[in-house]
Design a protein around this motif. Structure first.
Motif, PDB file in Angstrom:
ATOM      1  N   ASP A 187      41.262  29.598   7.489  1.00  0.00           N
ATOM      2  CA  ASP A 187      40.479  28.757   6.508  1.00  0.00           C
ATOM      3  C   ASP A 187      41.137  27.315   6.119  1.00  0.00           C
ATOM      4  O   ASP A 187      40.469  26.304   5.941  1.00  0.00           O
ATOM      5  N   SER A 188      42.540  27.419   6.150  1.00  0.00           N
ATOM      6  CA  SER A 188      43.213  25.925   6.116  1.00  0.00           C
ATOM      7  C   SER A 188      43.170  25.067   7.303  1.00  0.00           C
ATOM      8  O   SER A 188      43.196  23.940   6.931  1.00  0.00           O
ATOM      9  N   PHE A 189      42.762  25.480   8.508  1.00  0.00           N
ATOM     10  CA  PHE A 189      42.912  24.818   9.573  1.00  0.00           C
ATOM     11  C   PHE A 189      41.318  24.464  10.015  1.00  0.00           C
ATOM     12  O   PHE A 189      41.275  24.012  11.418  1.00  0.00           O
ATOM     13  N   CYS A 190      40.485  24.943   9.531  1.00  0.00           N
ATOM     14  CA  CYS A 190      39.054  25.047  10.062  1.00  0.00           C
ATOM     15  C   CYS A 190      38.240  23.927   9.372  1.00  0.00           C
ATOM     16  O   CYS A 190      38.700  23.564   8.385  1.00  0.00           O
ATOM     17  N   TYR A 191      36.901  23.966   9.651  1.00  0.00           N
ATOM     18  CA  TYR A 191      35.985  22.916   9.291  1.00  0.00           C
ATOM     19  C   TYR A 191      36.147  22.821   7.940  1.00  0.00           C
ATOM     20  O   TYR A 191      36.209  23.749   6.898  1.00  0.00           O
ATOM     21  N   PRO A 192      36.261  21.580   7.242  1.00  0.00           N
ATOM     22  CA  PRO A 192      36.017  20.333   8.260  1.00  0.00           C
ATOM     23  C   PRO A 192      37.158  19.952   8.704  1.00  0.00           C
ATOM     24  O   PRO A 192      37.281  18.701   9.436  1.00  0.00           O
ATOM     25  N   ARG A 193      38.495  20.705   8.768  1.00  0.00           N
ATOM     26  CA  ARG A 193      39.679  20.376   9.459  1.00  0.00           C
ATOM     27  C   ARG A 193      39.315  20.650  10.890  1.00  0.00           C
ATOM     28  O   ARG A 193      38.339  21.381  11.492  1.00  0.00           O
ATOM     29  N   HIS A 194      40.679  20.206  11.603  1.00  0.00           N
ATOM     30  CA  HIS A 194      40.197  20.505  13.288  1.00  0.00           C
ATOM     31  C   HIS A 194      41.529  21.231  13.955  1.00  0.00           C
ATOM     32  O   HIS A 194      41.581  21.217  14.931  1.00  0.00           O
ATOM     33  N   GLY A 195      42.318  21.846  12.854  1.00  0.00           N
ATOM     34  CA  GLY A 195      43.451  22.459  13.619  1.00  0.00           C
ATOM     35  C   GLY A 195      43.015  23.731  14.389  1.00  0.00           C
ATOM     36  O   GLY A 195      43.769  23.901  15.477  1.00  0.00           O
ATOM     37  N   CYS A 196      42.109  24.321  14.106  1.00  0.00           N
ATOM     38  CA  CYS A 196      41.735  25.820  15.021  1.00  0.00           C
ATOM     39  C   CYS A 196      41.493  25.119  16.265  1.00  0.00           C
ATOM     40  O   CYS A 196      41.586  25.720  17.146  1.00  0.00           O
ATOM     41  N   LYS A 197      40.522  23.934  16.214  1.00  0.00           N
ATOM     42  CA  LYS A 197      40.168  23.601  17.616  1.00  0.00           C
ATOM     43  C   LYS A 197      41.027  22.964  18.457  1.00  0.00           C
ATOM     44  O   LYS A 197      41.170  22.957  19.852  1.00  0.00           O
ATOM     45  N   LEU A 198      42.132  22.334  17.786  1.00  0.00           N
ATOM     46  CA  LEU A 198      43.363  21.711  18.572  1.00  0.00           C
ATOM     47  C   LEU A 198      44.008  22.781  19.159  1.00  0.00           C
ATOM     48  O   LEU A 198      44.544  22.574  20.320  1.00  0.00           O
ATOM     49  N   LEU A 199      44.157  24.154  18.526  1.00  0.00           N
ATOM     50  CA  LEU A 199      44.741  25.360  19.067  1.00  0.00           C
ATOM     51  C   LEU A 199      44.184  25.611  20.208  1.00  0.00           C
ATOM     52  O   LEU A 199      44.549  25.915  21.542  1.00  0.00           O
ATOM     53  N   TYR A 200      42.678  25.782  20.206  1.00  0.00           N
ATOM     54  CA  TYR A 200      42.175  26.361  21.091  1.00  0.00           C
ATOM     55  C   TYR A 200      42.274  25.391  22.392  1.00  0.00           C
ATOM     56  O   TYR A 200      42.125  25.899  23.729  1.00  0.00           O
TER      57      TYR A 200
END
Length: 432
Positions: A37-50
């Motif tokens: 939750d800390s790195f997902c929408y509206p943040r983009h950390g999860c997508k950077l990792l993918y």
């Protein structure tokens, strides 16, 4: 007293800097789910990792051969670790994820999507940081975040990503599946396939997940090139349910522009293309604009914003075989341009490339002497790099031709005038 001296030396040798952080290590998606939750929408950390797992590192965790963080690929910059949020590495760190930085437009659209749809400051606070071994193998990887009110990184929002976690993500080839496994809260609207209401904010009404995702994924806004180097507006997949609400599709100078350079007015078909007379330039953006009525007043509201156009069409530079240099095709003002990246350690390049030239061709099938224009590499213009942490190991040289950019155009590096001296060939412009 001798033993005291030895004991003192022992403790000195094994002391550590208490100010250096030791981020928690995550080894699986199941573990990462606890903080996702800390790195997902509206943040983009999860997508950077993918993105990193699929576009930057191979399954053996070596960089893909065409990726070079030192060159600034995908917006990579040197990370100095001044704040000591990470352990000091032996080989230095590289950071990516600043969506305002040079090179970030090379990232896949799903990484950039929320950045162009919402104004929430959290949409650009995450960074991916890596260190590499001498043979370009991943040594360590971290996710971290900026303080929203400070120009510093937050050690409390810094985690380490274990190599086995990257390899687990590499086995997932669908972004939606990946986000689902992370426990993305689709039900309350926290998803990057956002449906926006007329106020420009994400809807919070209960909407079926499949419907929401389909509405976003079906619509594709893209800027192509005409044969003469002008921007061509293309779109596809506008759902029937919103076709009657579309006011126009607009082409804008960049994401900050308020006035459209050109419009494709309603009625618009579900899919289509419209050539313009606007020269193809980096930063151009398409917007799907809807009719809106508030308190009886008619107005137009952006419904979906496309990514800004990347000058190289999101294609990385091509290695010049056998040399510490690479070649990139890009466009400016609708013309085909070439960029040479020369490693600073390659000090004798002007002598080595004294007879070398770059040719511009309109087709991958053209014979080597059928170039439309050519220029000696030694006549390229040195570009002053104003960013102290970007492509610091390279000197960058550029040349703008008089050939219009268009489908099929490519650049080739020839070591000399011999037919067999080709050392690099870029991907053809808009190659499938």
């Amino acid at each position: 007293m001798k033993w005291k001296t030895i004991l003192c030396c022992f403790f000195l040798c094994f002391t550590w800097d208490e100010n250096v952080a030791s981020p928690r290590i995550f080894k699986s998606i199941a573990e990462l789910k606890n903080v996702a939750d800390s790195f997902c929408y509206p943040r983009h950390g999860c997508k950077l990792l993918y993105f990193a797992a699929h576009k930057i590192f191979e399954k053996n965790l070596h960089l893909y051969k065409n990726v070079d963080p030192r060159r600034g690929d995908y917006g990579f910059h040197s990370f100095k670790n001044h704040e000591k949020i990470l352990p000091d590495p032996s080989s230095g760190y590289f950071s990516m994820g600043n969506l305002n930085s040079k090179g970030s437009s090379q990232l896949d659209p799903y990484v950039m999507h929320d950045f162009y749809q919402i104004t929430d400051p959290r949409r650009n606070m995450d960074r991916l940081i890596v260190s590499l071994s001498r043979d370009s193998e991943l040594s360590r990887m971290f996710l971290t975040a900026h303080h929203l009110k400070k120009n510093t990184f937050d050690p409390d929002q810094t985690i380490e990503i274990a190599p086995k976690l990257i390899q687990e993500i590499q086995e997932i080839h669908d972004l939606l599946q990946y986000l689902t496994e992370l426990g993305y809260k689709f039900g309350d609207g926290e998803i990057d396939c956002i449906i926006r209401n007329f106020s420009g904010r994400p809807k919070r009404t209960a909407v079926n997940l499949e419907t929401k995702c389909n509405l976003y994924t079906e619509v594709k806004l893209d800027i192509k090139s005409t044969e003469k180097g002008y921007a061509k507006i293309t779109w596809e997949g506008i759902p029937d349910k919103i076709l009657n609400t579309i006011a126009y599709i607009g082409l804008y100078k960049n994401a900050d522009s308020e006035n459209a350079l050109v419009k494709v007015n309603s009625p618009v078909p579900k899919s289509g293309a419209s050539p313009t007379t606007i020269p193809l330039n980096p930063g151009l953006q398409l917007r799907l604009v809807k009719y809106d009525t508030v308190n009886g007043i008619n107005r137009h509201t952006p419904f979906l914003n496309g990514s800004e156009f990347d000058e190289a069409n999101r294609v990385l530079p091509t290695e010049i075989k056998g040399y510490s240099a690479s070649l990139q095709l890009y466009t400016k003002d609708g013309y085909a341009c070439a960029r040479l990246y020369i490693e600073k350690s390659f000090t004798g390049w002007k002598k080595e490339f004294g007879a070398s030239w770059v040719g511009f061709y309109t087709s991958n099938q053209d014979n080597f002497d059928k170039h439309k224009q050519r220029e000696l590499c030694t006549k390229f213009t040195l570009i002053l790099n104003k960013e102290e942490d970007y492509a610091i190991d390279y000197d960058i040289y550029e040349y703008q031709s008089k050939l219009s950019i268009g489908p099929g155009v490519q650049a080739r590096f020839m070591l000399n005038d011999d037919k067999g001296s080709e050392k690099a060939r870029t991907v053809s412009w808009e190659a499938p």
